[in-house]
Design an enzyme around this catalytic site. Structure first.
Site, short mmCIF file in Angstrom:
data_model
loop_
_atom_site.label_atom_id
_atom_site.label_comp_id
_atom_site.label_asym_id
_atom_site.label_seq_id
_atom_site.Cartn_x
_atom_site.Cartn_y
_atom_site.Cartn_z
N HIS A 85 0.84 -1.21 0.00
CA HIS A 85 0.00 0.00 0.00
C HIS A 85 0.87 1.25 0.00
CE1 HIS A 85 -3.97 -1.87 1.73
NE2 HIS A 85 -3.65 -2.33 0.55
N TYR A 95 -9.61 4.67 2.75
CA TYR A 95 -10.17 3.63 3.62
C TYR A 95 -11.68 3.73 3.82
CZ TYR A 95 -5.75 1.39 4.44
OH TYR A 95 -4.59 0.67 4.25
N GLU A 137 1.00 2.20 7.82
CA GLU A 137 1.43 2.83 6.57
C GLU A 137 2.01 4.21 6.81
OE1 GLU A 137 -2.15 2.41 4.25
OE2 GLU A 137 -2.00 0.23 4.41
N ARG A 206 3.32 -1.31 -11.50
CA ARG A 206 3.92 -2.62 -11.34
C ARG A 206 5.05 -2.53 -10.32
NH1 ARG A 206 0.07 -3.51 -13.86
NH2 ARG A 206 -0.22 -4.86 -15.68
N SER A 209 11.45 -5.81 -8.31
CA SER A 209 12.57 -5.88 -7.36
C SER A 209 13.76 -5.10 -7.88
CB SER A 209 12.98 -7.34 -7.14
OG SER A 209 11.93 -8.09 -6.58
N GLY A 275 13.53 -18.59 -12.51
CA GLY A 275 13.32 -17.60 -13.55
C GLY A 275 13.70 -16.20 -13.12
N PRO A 280 15.54 -10.13 -6.89
CA PRO A 280 15.85 -9.68 -5.53
C PRO A 280 17.01 -10.46 -4.92
CG PRO A 280 13.89 -11.05 -5.51
CD PRO A 280 14.22 -10.79 -6.95
N PHE A 383 7.22 -13.50 -3.41
CA PHE A 383 6.73 -13.75 -4.76
C PHE A 383 5.92 -12.56 -5.22
CE2 PHE A 383 3.34 -14.60 -2.15
CZ PHE A 383 2.30 -15.37 -2.62
N PHE A 384 5.73 -12.51 -6.56
CA PHE A 384 5.16 -11.33 -7.16
C PHE A 384 3.64 -11.37 -7.09
CE2 PHE A 384 9.09 -12.52 -9.42
CZ PHE A 384 9.89 -11.51 -8.91
N GLY A 385 3.02 -10.20 -7.08
CA GLY A 385 1.57 -10.14 -7.03
C GLY A 385 1.09 -9.81 -5.64
#
Length: 396
Positions: A85, A95, A137, A206, A209, A275, A280, A383-385
């Site tokens: 965020h 919010y 945050e 997007r 890393s 891959g 990172p 991991f991504f996403g």
């Protein structure tokens, strides 16, 4: 503090949320974007198209219901999401909008089963959870902007260089348009890149890393795999590969993320990449070469073919400085995927292990490590996403 009655009501909804959670979150996003299309400038369109954001939010709402009496149990997840965020520029004023449409979606999907008592209890619970996110945050925003060279939200950068690493991955060197100083970042962290693609109504974000150790040359480096154009995830990567040129400007957030190399530890370390998941881990490997070159280190990179391995010159240069380091490049088209037996032979039980790659790859690797006898505290992964659950069976 929530009353016991409120916590009991919220907890009683957990079984229903487990069944209907994704339907609720799909309805939530659909209705919220219809009323507030400007929020499409923040959310990842690809994660929406693939249903990953909806599934991640459903998991989070369900976890909040299960742990409502001890929200501290989900603070690691809160921090992970808060990092994302913060990197996306989420603000406190977002919010109340989320709360309004989340409660509305619960009512719409569950119908009469969502009584006023349940909606009121969830409204109260959401307020407490939202406060936790906003406080976390804000702390992260202050930390990001208080560093030398730091900033809040997004800053304009230009592409200073563009280097093709192999047929799939290109590295982009990014420097700030105003001011040359860049903040220090932790090896393993990422930045959010925001681009306005010609012909697209909304901006695309997007997270990539940082793929090398922090250096004093005023550049960030990201190394981007070009996805299939027909894949929603490919829109930004194809734009960067095919259209973005040296001198073009994009917006960048300050480095974020809790997936970080523990530089205080002296335990031997193994990096296992699948891959483009090497990005990172390359930052971590590069950092050890500069700051702790004698540490026992192994870098394992699994790719489909030899042509898809990257950073060969950098890895070789680092190995010359690291007397106790080794590099293993695996081509899955030739030798298959990493097996439990391979890990038993190449990863000592005393090692800290850092894993990054596609979700299926990481699930397999992490489960193999647990089966071998590694403890949860020894295994670190990214991991991504959006924040999603991996299907792993952790040891105590």
């Amino acid at each position: 503090m929530l009353s016991q009655q409120t916590m009991d009501i919220v907890k009683s909804t957990a079984p229903v949320l487990e069944v209907h959670g994704t339907a609720i979150t799909k309805t939530f996003y659909k209705n919220m974007f219809a009323a507030h299309p400007e929020l499409l400038n923040i959310f990842n369109h690809a994660n929406q198209a693939k249903g990953r954001q909806q599934a991640a939010l459903a998991n989070t709402v369900y976890a909040a219901a299960v742990h409502i009496e001890n929200l501290g149990a989900i603070m690691p997840v809160v921090r992970q999401i808060a990092q994302k965020h913060r990197s996306l520029g989420i603000k406190p004023e977002h919010y109340p909008i989320v709360g309004e449409f989340l409660l509305g979606a619960i009512k719409e999907v569950l119908g009469d089963a969502a009584t006023d008592e349940i909606i009121n209890a969830w409204a109260e619970a959401y307020g407490v959870i939202a406060d936790a996110f906003m406080a976390t945050e804000e702390e992260m925003y202050k930390e990001a902007e208080s560093q030398e060279g730091g900033w809040r939200f997004f800053k304009e950068f230009e592409i200073a260089d563009k280097v093709k690493e192999n047929d799939e991955i290109t590295s982009f060197y990014l420097r700030p348009v105003a001011g040359k100083e860049l903040p220090e970042y932790k090896p393993g962290q990422y930045i959010t890149v925001q681009v306005q693609i010609p012909g697209e109504e909304y901006a695309h974000n997007r997270q990539y890393s940082l793929s090398r150790a922090p250096k004093k040359d005023a550049f960030f480096r990201i190394s981007v795999k070009r996805e299939d154009l027909n894949d929603p995830q490919g829109k930004v990567s194809v734009y960067l590969h095919n259209q973005a040129q040296i001198g073009d400007r994009i917006k960048v957030s300050a480095p974020a993320g809790d997936f970080q190399l523990d530089l205080a530890s002296k335990a031997p370390v193994t990096f296992i990449a699948g891959g483009v998941g090497i990005t990172p881990l390359m930052s971590m490997f590069d950092t050890l070469a500069a700051l702790d070159a004698n540490r026992k280190t192994t870098l394992i990179h699994s790719a489909r073919t030899a042509k898809l391995h990257v950073f060969d010159k950098e890895i070789s240069s680092n190995l010359e400085k690291m007397p106790n380091a080794s590099y293993i490049a695996l081509n899955t088209d030739e030798v298959g995927h990493i097996t439990k037996e391979f890990l038993e032979e190449n990863v000592s039980l005393e090692n800290d292990v850092y894993v990054c790659g596609p979700a299926v790859f990481m699930e397999a690797i992490i489960n193999h490590l647990y089966e071998i006898g590694f403890k949860e505290s020894q295994i670190h992964f990214e991991f991504f996403g959006p924040a999603m659950q991996l299907k792993v069976n952790a040891n105590a």
